[in-house]
Enzyme design. Structure first.
Site, mmCIF file in Angstrom:
data_model
loop_
_atom_site.group_PDB
_atom_site.id
_atom_site.type_symbol
_atom_site.label_atom_id
_atom_site.label_comp_id
_atom_site.label_asym_id
_atom_site.label_seq_id
_atom_site.Cartn_x
_atom_site.Cartn_y
_atom_site.Cartn_z
ATOM 1 N N LYS A 92 40.753 35.647 43.966
ATOM 2 C CA LYS A 92 40.289 34.781 42.877
ATOM 3 C C LYS A 92 41.442 34.296 42.016
ATOM 4 O O LYS A 92 41.404 33.184 41.499
ATOM 5 C CB LYS A 92 39.233 35.492 42.026
ATOM 6 C CG LYS A 92 37.900 35.613 42.741
ATOM 7 C CD LYS A 92 36.782 35.958 41.776
ATOM 8 C CE LYS A 92 35.466 36.133 42.517
ATOM 9 N NZ LYS A 92 34.406 36.672 41.642
ATOM 10 N N LYS A 103 30.662 32.883 58.536
ATOM 11 C CA LYS A 103 29.416 33.298 57.908
ATOM 12 C C LYS A 103 28.920 32.174 56.983
ATOM 13 O O LYS A 103 29.734 31.515 56.335
ATOM 14 C CB LYS A 103 29.728 34.554 57.089
ATOM 15 C CG LYS A 103 28.526 35.357 56.683
ATOM 16 C CD LYS A 103 28.976 36.646 56.002
ATOM 17 C CE LYS A 103 28.120 36.874 54.778
ATOM 18 N NZ LYS A 103 28.575 37.919 53.891
ATOM 19 N N LYS A 160 27.560 30.615 50.210
ATOM 20 C CA LYS A 160 26.989 29.791 49.149
ATOM 21 C C LYS A 160 28.048 28.878 48.535
ATOM 22 O O LYS A 160 27.735 27.983 47.786
ATOM 23 C CB LYS A 160 26.270 30.639 48.097
ATOM 24 C CG LYS A 160 27.002 31.854 47.620
ATOM 25 C CD LYS A 160 26.118 32.659 46.662
ATOM 26 C CE LYS A 160 26.852 33.899 46.171
ATOM 27 N NZ LYS A 160 26.154 34.582 45.092
#
Ligand code: TRP
Length: 333
Positions: free
Chosen positions: A115, A197, A200
């Site tokens: 991040k 995968k 979102k």
């Protein structure tokens, strides 16, 4: 709360829209787990602000998620469903646990490093402290088990380490939680890049099917899904990743076995196949979306659930917090 049952804790961040992968991988599991455990489910809005959020959106997403969980079958009578920021003990325990956590170990966390690279302009203290807040979430409820995906495993390990460290510094205070690594029936992959995968936050939203997508969108996304060379509809993840992913989705959403799923499409073309998968998914999402909309429209019902959830969560959390405050030497009135 039934004393004999173990405590299970889980949370989701109200950030991006959830996909059908989250539904299969997480929400459905929660629904199944809620009768076997005393469950605490929270919407982790305090975690969400470690990256910049638009306030009105954060608020709306939080409510959307609560309504979605109920619409999917989470029963607010059976479990404690609440918003993290509504229970002040999370921030309070986080502060105390910070003094049992080393800067170096936080800097080494995989997600912090990822991040920080992605949000290089905003490497704030909260981002680094994220795992400690998560440890506080879990430890406040004397949690026995935490169902987590592999991406959260390192966070759970840190929560365990912090619990053990605190227990050793004083006397046993926290239950040391175990991870519950569920076997996911099917891994749902991106429709455009079936090696990945379904996420979102994928770059191309057409590869992900969101729980909020309407029927036309769902069908359009499946129509555009990549298939593989050859024309047979067979489950062969190695050589036919695209088709196999669609078959898995079909099997999960229709409740049919993989054999049955393959039989349904024997001799059929990719066009019919993709349409059928889209329809099965859209059919399943429709009642969930309708229930969610109904719940969202009833603010009073929603607020009552959240109020009761926050009260019940606070009751359990404050018991732990008060033990902690006593052990560390805070003068309590
Ligand atoms: N970090 C988790 C995620 O992004 C969400 C979360 C916050 C969580 N607190 C938790 C998960 C406590 C399990 C237990 O998925």
């Amino acid at each position: 709360m039934e004393e004999s049952k173990k405590v299970l804790y889980s949370a989701v961040q109200p950030t991006n829209n959830l996909t059908i992968g989250n539904y299969i991988g997480a929400i459905q599991n929660w629904v199944e787990l809620q009768s076997g455990y005393n469950c605490f489910f929270s919407i982790a809005d305090m975690h969400a602000i470690t990256v910049r959020q638009i306030p009105a959106e954060l608020r709306q997403r939080t409510l959307n998620l609560v309504a979605l969980y109920i619409a999917c079958g989470i029963d607010p009578e059976k479990c404690v469903l609440y918003i993290q920021s509504n229970v002040s003990a999370h921030a309070e325990l986080c502060w105390a646990l910070n003094t049992f956590t080393y800067v170096g170990e936080m800097q080494r966390m995989t997600q912090f490093k990822d991040k920080s690279a992605r949000h290089a302009d905003n490497i704030n203290m909260g981002l680094m402290d994220y795992p400690v807040l998560m440890a506080a979430d879990i430890l406040l409820y004397q949690t026995d088990v935490v169902p987590v995906g592999l991406d959260q495993r390192q966070h759970l390990e840190i929560a365990r380490d912090i619990a053990i460290r605190f227990n050793n510094a004083y006397t046993p205070t926290f239950k040391v939680p175990e991870g519950l690594y569920l076997k996911v029936g099917a891994k749902i992959c991106d429709l455009l890049e079936p090696a990945k995968k379904m996420s979102k936050s994928a770059e191309n939203p057409n590869g992900s099917v969101f729980l909020s997508d309407d029927r036309d969108t769902v069908i359009r996304k499946f129509k555009r899904a990549v298939t593989d060379s050859g024309s047979e509809i067979l489950y062969d993840p190695e050589n036919k990743p695209g088709v196999s992913n669609l078959l898995s989705i079909y099997s999960v959403f229709s409740g049919k076995s993989m054999d049955e799923a393959q039989r349904d499409f024997a001799g059929k073309g990719y066009g019919d196949f993709k349409l059928a998968v889209g329809e099965v998914v859209a059919d399943r999402l429709k009642p969930i979306q309708e229930r969610q909309a109904k719940i969202l429209a009833d603010k009073e019902y929603l607020n009552n659930i959240l109020k009761s959830g926050a009260e019940r969560a606070s009751y359990s959390a404050n018991k732990t917090l008060s033990k902690v405050y006593k052990k560390i030497g805070f003068y309590q009135l």
